[in-house]
Design a protein around this motif. Structure first.
Motif, mmCIF file in Angstrom:
data_model
loop_
_atom_site.group_PDB
_atom_site.id
_atom_site.type_symbol
_atom_site.label_atom_id
_atom_site.label_comp_id
_atom_site.label_asym_id
_atom_site.label_seq_id
_atom_site.Cartn_x
_atom_site.Cartn_y
_atom_site.Cartn_z
ATOM 1 N N PRO A 1 12.588 -43.370 17.014
ATOM 2 C CA PRO A 1 11.567 -43.448 18.062
ATOM 3 C C PRO A 1 10.176 -43.393 17.471
ATOM 4 O O PRO A 1 9.972 -42.851 16.379
ATOM 5 N N ARG A 2 9.229 -43.938 18.163
ATOM 6 C CA ARG A 2 7.822 -43.811 17.775
ATOM 7 C C ARG A 2 7.305 -42.557 18.466
ATOM 8 O O ARG A 2 7.265 -42.480 19.699
ATOM 9 N N ILE A 3 6.962 -41.554 17.692
ATOM 10 C CA ILE A 3 6.523 -40.288 18.258
ATOM 11 C C ILE A 3 5.030 -40.135 18.026
ATOM 12 O O ILE A 3 4.571 -40.165 16.889
ATOM 13 N N GLU B 1 9.845 -46.247 4.430
ATOM 14 C CA GLU B 1 9.732 -45.167 5.410
ATOM 15 C C GLU B 1 8.792 -44.089 4.887
ATOM 16 O O GLU B 1 8.536 -44.007 3.689
ATOM 17 N N ASP B 2 8.337 -43.238 5.810
ATOM 18 C CA ASP B 2 7.464 -42.115 5.467
ATOM 19 C C ASP B 2 8.061 -40.857 6.093
ATOM 20 O O ASP B 2 7.716 -40.473 7.209
ATOM 21 N N LYS B 3 8.998 -40.268 5.382
ATOM 22 C CA LYS B 3 9.709 -39.107 5.918
ATOM 23 C C LYS B 3 8.830 -37.867 6.004
ATOM 24 O O LYS B 3 9.112 -36.972 6.802
ATOM 25 N N GLY B 4 7.756 -37.793 5.225
ATOM 26 C CA GLY B 4 6.820 -36.684 5.365
ATOM 27 C C GLY B 4 6.137 -36.721 6.722
ATOM 28 O O GLY B 4 6.058 -35.717 7.428
ATOM 29 N N ALA B 5 5.663 -37.890 7.099
ATOM 30 C CA ALA B 5 5.027 -38.053 8.409
ATOM 31 C C ALA B 5 6.033 -37.828 9.532
ATOM 32 O O ALA B 5 5.724 -37.170 10.533
ATOM 33 N N GLU B 6 7.236 -38.368 9.379
ATOM 34 C CA GLU B 6 8.261 -38.205 10.418
ATOM 35 C C GLU B 6 8.607 -36.738 10.638
ATOM 36 O O GLU B 6 8.822 -36.308 11.779
ATOM 37 N N ALA B 7 8.660 -35.946 9.567
ATOM 38 C CA ALA B 7 8.983 -34.528 9.710
ATOM 39 C C ALA B 7 7.889 -33.791 10.482
ATOM 40 O O ALA B 7 8.179 -32.930 11.323
ATOM 41 N N ALA C 1 6.356 -32.429 17.994
ATOM 42 C CA ALA C 1 6.952 -32.848 19.265
ATOM 43 C C ALA C 1 7.906 -31.778 19.789
ATOM 44 O O ALA C 1 8.004 -31.572 21.006
ATOM 45 N N THR C 2 8.590 -31.087 18.906
ATOM 46 C CA THR C 2 9.498 -30.029 19.333
ATOM 47 C C THR C 2 8.717 -28.828 19.865
ATOM 48 O O THR C 2 9.117 -28.232 20.869
ATOM 49 N N VAL C 3 7.603 -28.485 19.222
ATOM 50 C CA VAL C 3 6.753 -27.411 19.760
ATOM 51 C C VAL C 3 6.348 -27.751 21.186
ATOM 52 O O VAL C 3 6.451 -26.904 22.093
ATOM 53 N N VAL C 4 5.898 -28.959 21.417
ATOM 54 C CA VAL C 4 5.460 -29.386 22.740
ATOM 55 C C VAL C 4 6.625 -29.340 23.733
ATOM 56 O O VAL C 4 6.486 -28.860 24.857
#
Length: 155
Positions: free
Chosen positions: A7-9, A135-141, A147-150
């Motif tokens: 997903p685009r978060i 991919e950019d797994k640093g940004a994804e993390a 998003a989980t905090v929200v």
């Protein structure tokens, strides 16, 4: 590629305190992951960022636990483990994964999982957010943690 269907978060992290715990092994890959995480934090408006370096991925859970217990709203764990010729890979990957999961569930503080577990160095480079990476797994993390905090605020 594992990123297919992701997903685009887009997240707003203004006012959050985020700690990034980052391993030191595989400098080129880690530099990319850390740069990607910093970029995502900036785009999300997170101004209160602390970066903590630890020796390797095995040490990420203890640093994440300390950050979670001392006021971080989210923790982002970054590391890379590349398969070798011994079972060491499986032990380190399991310890990091289980340890970070435990930190998140036990403390209630979201932990973004940016630990690459790769068969070879090229797979790590392809996920590190470097020029030419897929991919950019640093940004994804970072995006996942914020998003989980929200999402948890709504529970």
């Amino acid at each position: 590629m594992s990123g297919a269907g992701a997903p685009r978060i887009e997240v707003d992290g203004a006012g959050l305190r985020v700690t990034v715990v980052a391993a030191s092994w595989h400098t080129q890959v880690m530099d990319g992951l850390l740069a990607g995480a910093r970029g995502a934090l900036e785009r999300a408006g997170v101004a209160n960022v602390r970066v903590v370096r630890v020796p390797g991925s095995f040490e990420l859970p203890v640093a994440a636990a300390r950050a979670a217990e001392h006021g971080a709203d989210a923790v982002v764990a970054l590391g890379v483990v590349i398969r070798g010729g011994t079972p060491h890979f499986e032990y380190v990957c399991a310890a990091a994964t289980n340890g970070l999961t435990d930190v998140s569930v036990r403390t209630g503080v979201p932990v973004g999982f940016g630990v690459l577990t790769c068969d070879d160095e090229q797979q790590a480079l392809d996920r590190a957010g470097l020029p030419g990476s897929r991919e950019d797994k640093g940004a994804e993390a970072v995006e996942a943690a914020i998003a989980t905090v929200v999402a948890l605020r709504d529970l």
